[in-house]
Enzyme design. Structure first.
Site: not given
Length: 199
Positions: A35, A37
């Site tokens: 991922d 952020d």
């Protein structure tokens, strides 16, 4: 074709697919899915200012390990801020470029970036509920596996939200790590990749 599709690597209006670099990997090898952020960079809440991007130090050795053992590194990120109209693909491109630049300065390579801008609260073409590319659905991981010919069953995913874990599960991954828990997800992922190196 929209102007955005001409300017940016959009496979469709709400899906960014960017091959970074030209490293060729053997077919059937695992990959490291990350991922963005909150996992790679500090999550400031819909990051849209490239000047405010700060890496999470804990993720640097994870990516360095993947690079050293020859695993492709794939970023898979939901970007509902685009669907909601908070910013556009141009701002995403600037932030994404800055993330890659900061990683490069730390001797970290990313091989593929996928971003999904679809969201039920979005406008126009991006206003899609439960889009197959939006995590927790596995679409981005499946698309990446097609592009890089990776072995999903032996791949890893590191994220910061349950949606990241669920997307990994739905894509058939068994090695799933969430940052911020009692046990260091980063150290566990590194140990898992070092096991791959020894095989």
């Amino acid at each position: 074709m929209t102007e955005d599709a001409v300017r940016f690597p959009l496979a469709e209006p709400g899906l960014w697919v960017e091959r970074v670099g030209d490293t060729v990997f053997p077919s059937g090898e695992p990959a490291l899915f990350l991922d963005r952020d909150g996992t790679i960079n500090v999550d400031t809440g819909y990051p849209s200012n490239a000047g405010q991007v700060v890496l999470r130090e804990e993720i640097v050795p994870v990516i360095q390990t993947a690079n050293s053992v020859g695993l492709p590194v794939v970023v898979v990120t939901n970007q509902s801020g685009i669907a909601r109209g908070y910013f556009g693909w141009a701002e995403f491109a600037a932030v994404n470029g800055r993330v890659l630049e900061l990683l490069h300065a730390r001797h970290c390579s990313v091989d593929l970036v996928l971003a999904c801008a679809y969201h039920e609260a979005g406008n126009g073409l991006l206003g899609v509920a439960d889009h197959p590319m939006r995590k927790p659905n596995p679409g981005m991981l499946l698309r990446a596996a097609e592009i890089l010919k990776v072995d999903l069953a032996h791949s890893l995913v590191v994220g910061d939200k349950q949606a990241d874990a669920e997307a990994g599960c739905r894509a058939g991954l068994s090695k799933i790590f969430l940052v911020g828990g009692a046990v260091s997800a980063e150290q566990a992922a590194i140990a898992e990749m070092e096991t791959i190196r020894r095989l």
